[in-house]
Scaffold this motif. Structure first.
Motif, mmCIF file in Angstrom:
data_model
loop_
_atom_site.group_PDB
_atom_site.id
_atom_site.type_symbol
_atom_site.label_atom_id
_atom_site.label_comp_id
_atom_site.label_asym_id
_atom_site.label_seq_id
_atom_site.Cartn_x
_atom_site.Cartn_y
_atom_site.Cartn_z
ATOM 1 N N GLN A 11 0.828 -1.209 0.000
ATOM 2 C CA GLN A 11 0.000 0.000 0.000
ATOM 3 C C GLN A 11 0.862 1.258 0.000
ATOM 4 O OE1 GLN A 11 -2.502 -0.797 3.387
ATOM 5 N NE2 GLN A 11 -4.135 -1.577 2.084
ATOM 6 N N HIS A 135 -12.230 -9.177 -10.169
ATOM 7 C CA HIS A 135 -13.049 -8.611 -9.101
ATOM 8 C C HIS A 135 -14.506 -9.053 -9.196
ATOM 9 C CE1 HIS A 135 -9.630 -5.710 -8.626
ATOM 10 N NE2 HIS A 135 -9.771 -6.234 -7.437
ATOM 11 N N SER A 150 -10.153 -7.877 -0.186
ATOM 12 C CA SER A 150 -9.982 -7.092 -1.409
ATOM 13 C C SER A 150 -10.599 -5.708 -1.248
ATOM 14 C CB SER A 150 -10.616 -7.823 -2.594
ATOM 15 O OG SER A 150 -10.444 -7.084 -3.772
ATOM 16 N N TYR A 153 -8.594 -3.873 2.178
ATOM 17 C CA TYR A 153 -7.145 -3.672 2.015
ATOM 18 C C TYR A 153 -6.778 -3.180 0.628
ATOM 19 C CZ TYR A 153 -6.334 -5.791 6.532
ATOM 20 O OH TYR A 153 -6.316 -6.048 7.871
ATOM 21 N N GLY A 154 -7.533 -3.610 -0.369
ATOM 22 C CA GLY A 154 -7.210 -3.231 -1.731
ATOM 23 C C GLY A 154 -7.889 -1.961 -2.198
ATOM 24 N N ARG A 155 -8.875 -1.494 -1.460
ATOM 25 C CA ARG A 155 -9.614 -0.311 -1.895
ATOM 26 C C ARG A 155 -9.767 0.697 -0.764
ATOM 27 N NH1 ARG A 155 -12.411 -1.411 -6.753
ATOM 28 N NH2 ARG A 155 -11.277 -3.058 -7.778
#
Length: 164
Positions: A11, A135, A150, A153-155
């Motif tokens: 990140q 996705h 997802s 942590y991913g967005r």
């Protein structure tokens, strides 16, 4: 021994990606938004998958069977993402707000609008299609912890840093 990069390290790298330094003119911003709109759209699919799994959206209604704090968190996020207030105080989804912002700067909204309408993966670059397909598959078939990872942590955790 193989060292695995932590989520925080990844990140941190994403938050200072060199691409952001190139967003200094309208032309580059238009190009970025043209493709980033797909991430805004598939973000909503991940969110709706979480809502499906942690809130009572079945008919007839049943409690979701999870901690009500989690249900409230997801519903609060959905409320903001699907019906935030625009600059005139009217309810509007963040996806629609993004498309409006794209139009304001003259970015091409046709690719994302056509894709969302017809789900034709051949109409977008393969690399983008691979990401969107991943996705969507995750939202449709992923385990709740995979979707949550997802999404958060991913967005949710990285997006504020990207836009700062």
């Amino acid at each position: 021994m193989l060292q695995i990069e932590s989520i925080n390290q990844i990140q941190d790298r994403l938050a200072v990606h060199p691409m952001y330094a190139k967003l200094t003119n309208v032309k580059n911003l238009r190009i970025f938004m043209k493709y980033h709109a797909f991430a805004v759209w598939d973000f909503m699919s991940l969110l709706k998958a979480l809502q499906r799994d942690v809130t009572g959206i079945t008919v007839p209604w049943q409690e979701a069977g999870v901690d009500p704090k989690l249900t409230r968190l997801i519903n609060e996020i959905v409320l903001g993402e699907e019906s935030d207030l625009d600059h005139l105080g009217r309810p509007c989804s963040h996806y629609s707000l993004y498309l409006q912002a794209m139009q304001e700067v003259g970015a091409d909204t046709a690719p994302v609008r056509q894709f969302v309408e017809g789900r034709d993966f051949s109409s977008i670059p393969k690399e983008l299609g691979d990401i969107v397909d991943y996705h969507l598959d995750l939202a449709l078939r992923g385990k709740i912890h995979e979707v949550a990872a997802s999404f958060f942590y991913g967005r949710e955790r990285i997006i504020p840093r990207m836009f700062s």
